[in-house]
Design a protein around this motif. Sequence first.
Motif, short mmCIF file in Angstrom:
data_model
loop_
_atom_site.label_atom_id
_atom_site.label_comp_id
_atom_site.label_asym_id
_atom_site.label_seq_id
_atom_site.Cartn_x
_atom_site.Cartn_y
_atom_site.Cartn_z
N VAL A 79 38.89 -30.30 45.90
CA VAL A 79 39.64 -29.33 46.69
C VAL A 79 38.69 -28.41 47.42
O VAL A 79 38.88 -28.11 48.62
CB VAL A 79 40.62 -28.53 45.79
N SER A 80 37.64 -27.97 46.76
CA SER A 80 36.65 -27.10 47.38
C SER A 80 35.98 -27.80 48.55
O SER A 80 35.79 -27.22 49.62
CB SER A 80 35.61 -26.68 46.33
N GLU A 81 35.63 -29.07 48.38
CA GLU A 81 35.01 -29.85 49.44
C GLU A 81 35.97 -30.01 50.62
O GLU A 81 35.58 -29.89 51.78
CB GLU A 81 34.59 -31.22 48.91
N GLU A 82 37.25 -30.26 50.33
CA GLU A 82 38.25 -30.39 51.40
C GLU A 82 38.39 -29.08 52.18
O GLU A 82 38.49 -29.09 53.41
CB GLU A 82 39.61 -30.80 50.82
N ARG A 83 38.41 -27.96 51.46
CA ARG A 83 38.52 -26.65 52.13
C ARG A 83 37.31 -26.39 53.01
O ARG A 83 37.43 -25.93 54.14
CB ARG A 83 38.65 -25.54 51.08
N TYR A 84 36.13 -26.67 52.49
CA TYR A 84 34.90 -26.49 53.26
C TYR A 84 34.95 -27.34 54.52
O TYR A 84 34.66 -26.87 55.61
CB TYR A 84 33.67 -26.86 52.41
N GLN A 85 35.33 -28.61 54.35
CA GLN A 85 35.36 -29.54 55.48
C GLN A 85 36.38 -29.07 56.52
O GLN A 85 36.10 -29.09 57.72
CB GLN A 85 35.70 -30.96 55.00
N SER A 86 37.54 -28.62 56.08
CA SER A 86 38.58 -28.14 57.00
C SER A 86 38.10 -26.90 57.75
O SER A 86 38.27 -26.79 58.97
CB SER A 86 39.86 -27.82 56.22
N LEU A 87 37.49 -25.97 57.02
CA LEU A 87 36.96 -24.76 57.64
C LEU A 87 35.87 -25.11 58.65
O LEU A 87 35.87 -24.62 59.78
CB LEU A 87 36.41 -23.82 56.56
N PHE A 88 34.98 -25.99 58.26
CA PHE A 88 33.86 -26.41 59.10
C PHE A 88 34.36 -27.05 60.40
O PHE A 88 33.87 -26.77 61.48
CB PHE A 88 32.98 -27.39 58.31
N GLU A 89 35.35 -27.93 60.27
CA GLU A 89 35.85 -28.65 61.44
C GLU A 89 36.74 -27.81 62.35
O GLU A 89 36.88 -28.11 63.53
CB GLU A 89 36.60 -29.91 60.98
N ASN A 90 37.37 -26.78 61.81
CA ASN A 90 38.34 -26.01 62.60
C ASN A 90 37.83 -24.64 63.05
O ASN A 90 38.60 -23.88 63.65
CB ASN A 90 39.64 -25.85 61.80
N MET A 91 36.58 -24.30 62.81
CA MET A 91 36.05 -23.02 63.26
C MET A 91 35.95 -22.99 64.78
O MET A 91 35.53 -23.97 65.40
CB MET A 91 34.66 -22.77 62.66
N PRO A 92 36.32 -21.87 65.39
CA PRO A 92 36.26 -21.79 66.85
C PRO A 92 34.83 -21.60 67.36
O PRO A 92 34.57 -21.75 68.55
CB PRO A 92 37.13 -20.58 67.18
N ILE A 93 33.90 -21.28 66.47
CA ILE A 93 32.52 -21.10 66.88
C ILE A 93 31.70 -22.30 66.44
O ILE A 93 32.07 -23.03 65.52
CB ILE A 93 31.91 -19.80 66.29
N GLY A 94 30.58 -22.53 67.07
CA GLY A 94 29.72 -23.65 66.73
C GLY A 94 28.95 -23.39 65.45
O GLY A 94 28.32 -22.35 65.30
N VAL A 95 29.01 -24.34 64.55
CA VAL A 95 28.30 -24.24 63.27
C VAL A 95 27.60 -25.58 63.03
O VAL A 95 28.15 -26.63 63.33
CB VAL A 95 29.29 -23.96 62.12
N TYR A 96 26.37 -25.51 62.52
CA TYR A 96 25.67 -26.75 62.18
C TYR A 96 24.83 -26.53 60.93
O TYR A 96 24.57 -25.43 60.52
CB TYR A 96 24.81 -27.24 63.34
N ARG A 97 24.42 -27.67 60.36
CA ARG A 97 23.56 -27.68 59.19
C ARG A 97 22.38 -28.56 59.54
O ARG A 97 22.55 -29.65 60.09
CB ARG A 97 24.33 -28.24 57.99
N SER A 98 21.18 -28.07 59.22
CA SER A 98 19.99 -28.83 59.61
C SER A 98 18.94 -28.81 58.51
O SER A 98 19.01 -28.03 57.57
CB SER A 98 19.40 -28.24 60.89
N THR A 99 17.94 -29.66 58.69
CA THR A 99 16.78 -29.66 57.79
C THR A 99 15.87 -28.51 58.20
O THR A 99 16.02 -27.97 59.31
CB THR A 99 16.00 -30.99 57.91
N PRO A 100 14.90 -28.11 57.36
CA PRO A 100 13.95 -27.06 57.75
C PRO A 100 13.17 -27.41 59.03
O PRO A 100 12.74 -26.54 59.77
CB PRO A 100 13.01 -26.94 56.56
N GLU A 101 13.06 -28.70 59.31
CA GLU A 101 12.34 -29.13 60.51
C GLU A 101 13.22 -29.06 61.76
O GLU A 101 12.76 -29.33 62.87
CB GLU A 101 11.81 -30.57 60.33
#
Length: 198
Positions: A160-182
Amino acid sequence: LLFSAELIELEDEACMLSMALDITERIRTERATRESEEKFSKAFYAHATAMEIVDLDNKKRVDLNKNFLELTGYTREELTQSDIETLNLWKDSKIYQEAIKKLVQFGTVSAFPLEAVTKSGESKHILMNAALLDLAGRNWAIESFVDITEQILAENKAHVSEERYQSLFENMPIGVYRSTPEGQILEASPAFAQMLRY
């Protein structure tokens, strides 16, 4: 030695009729059987998992350990004085019957998932392990049960936590990303991808 003697009369003369039988092997066998039963009994009653022995021919619980009583919430008398169909512990008895069918067919069952219902009505997720025993021409099952309810609940919460995170991540009106330190992008929200026209 087993020794017996009896006074008898033979041709008007008193005689002693005696017999001796070497029962050493019988005593050894009885002792070994007693020791084996004692070991089994100690292991059964002290085992950390819930265990029961069921006579499959008459569908009766023959014996249970204290962990089985704690798991189900029933008393020993309640469980042993009724058959397994009358006092059904399973949310879906057909699934338990399927486990027994496999047990009879293959001789063992390992990590078979069941859902039990306790005396108080609480639902418990269980893994059943069982072995088939043939004692004096009767089919018996020795069954052990591991309560995995907390593990299932934790997995469900994580899902459920993963689903909430995924929903929030996909539906945010602002750009969000996750990257490596490089700087390599591992995951980007649809809004971020749209910003980059990607």
